[in-house]
Design an enzyme around this catalytic site. Structure first.
Site, PDB file in Angstrom:
ATOM      1  CG  ASN A 161      -6.805 -12.124  51.120  1.00 54.79           C
ATOM      2  OD1 ASN A 161      -7.159 -12.962  51.963  1.00 54.79           O
ATOM      3  ND2 ASN A 161      -6.383 -10.919  51.466  1.00 54.79           N
ATOM      4  NE  ARG A 162      -3.467 -20.605  50.780  1.00 49.20           N
ATOM      5  CZ  ARG A 162      -3.472 -21.695  50.036  1.00 49.20           C
ATOM      6  NH1 ARG A 162      -3.547 -21.597  48.717  1.00 49.20           N
ATOM      7  NH2 ARG A 162      -3.398 -22.889  50.599  1.00 49.20           N
ATOM      8  CD  GLU A 184      -9.673 -10.719  52.663  1.00 50.27           C
ATOM      9  OE1 GLU A 184      -9.303  -9.578  53.003  1.00 50.27           O
ATOM     10  OE2 GLU A 184     -10.083 -10.985  51.511  1.00 50.27           O
ATOM     11  CG  ASP A 226      -9.786  -1.867  47.717  1.00 46.10           C
ATOM     12  OD1 ASP A 226     -10.698  -2.558  48.192  1.00 46.10           O
ATOM     13  OD2 ASP A 226      -9.010  -1.194  48.408  1.00 46.10           O
TER      14      ASP A 226
END
Length: 184
Positions: A54-55, A57, A131
């Protein structure tokens, strides 16, 4: 072909050595490796076919602070820099950055990033959205979809699960209905 999915929750099971061994074994077997990464250990995911951070991460993985969020991901200099860094340093075939209410950014070396706006109508619970993205993307690619097609499919699947309370699933009929609804 076979696909290996590593979803790293940074709980200690997927150590750097374990990740390296799994990626090497999968590559030797001719399998694609798809990773949902965590943390700042840059090199541990080298050799993965696809990264789906995601952004937050993605910025952590690239070691860059995030201060440039714009409504258009294609005009976000920080996000573009992070994508370029991850593509050049980790060499995945694909980088799919999930952006919450802004959808997804699909990046490939030597090509312009492709932005996929969200199709979520209402967001009740984002639990399990990442997920869902990695699972549906993997399934689509394994079934022969192109990276762009797989990203669009996973975007619809994520849009469905965030519209439910709790960690939820997406059925094939819900996916078909989502495409029907958004093609009008």
């Amino acid at each position: 072909g076979a696909v290996l999915v590593l979803s790293d929750y940074a709980k200690g099971v997927l150590t750097p050595d374990a990740i390296a061994a799994l990626i090497a074994a999968a590559k030797k077997a001719g399998s694609k490796v798809i990773v949902d990464p965590k943390g700042r250990d840059f090199g541990r995911y080298k050799g993965a076919s696809l990264l789906t951070p995601n952004r937050k991460e993605a910025f952590e993985l690239a070691g860059v602070s995030d201060g440039t969020r714009t409504a258009d991901p294609l005009k976000d200099p920080g996000l573009q820099r992070v994508a370029e860094t991850l593509l050049s340093e980790l060499s995945p075939a694909l980088l799919l950055i999930t952006l919450g209410d802004l959808g997804m950014l699909l990046c490939q070396r030597g090509q312009k990033p492709f932005h996929i706006p969200t199709v979520a109508r209402e967001v009740f619970d984002v639990s399990g959205a990442g997920d869902t993205v990695i699972a549906s993307f993997t399934l689509a690619v394994a079934a022969g979809a192109s990276p762009v097609e797989a990203a669009i499919i996973s975007n619809h699947a994520a849009g469905i699960v965030v519209g439910k309370v709790g960690t939820a699933t997406c059925s094939p009929s819900e996916l078909v209905e989502s495409f029907r609804r958004h093609s009008k």
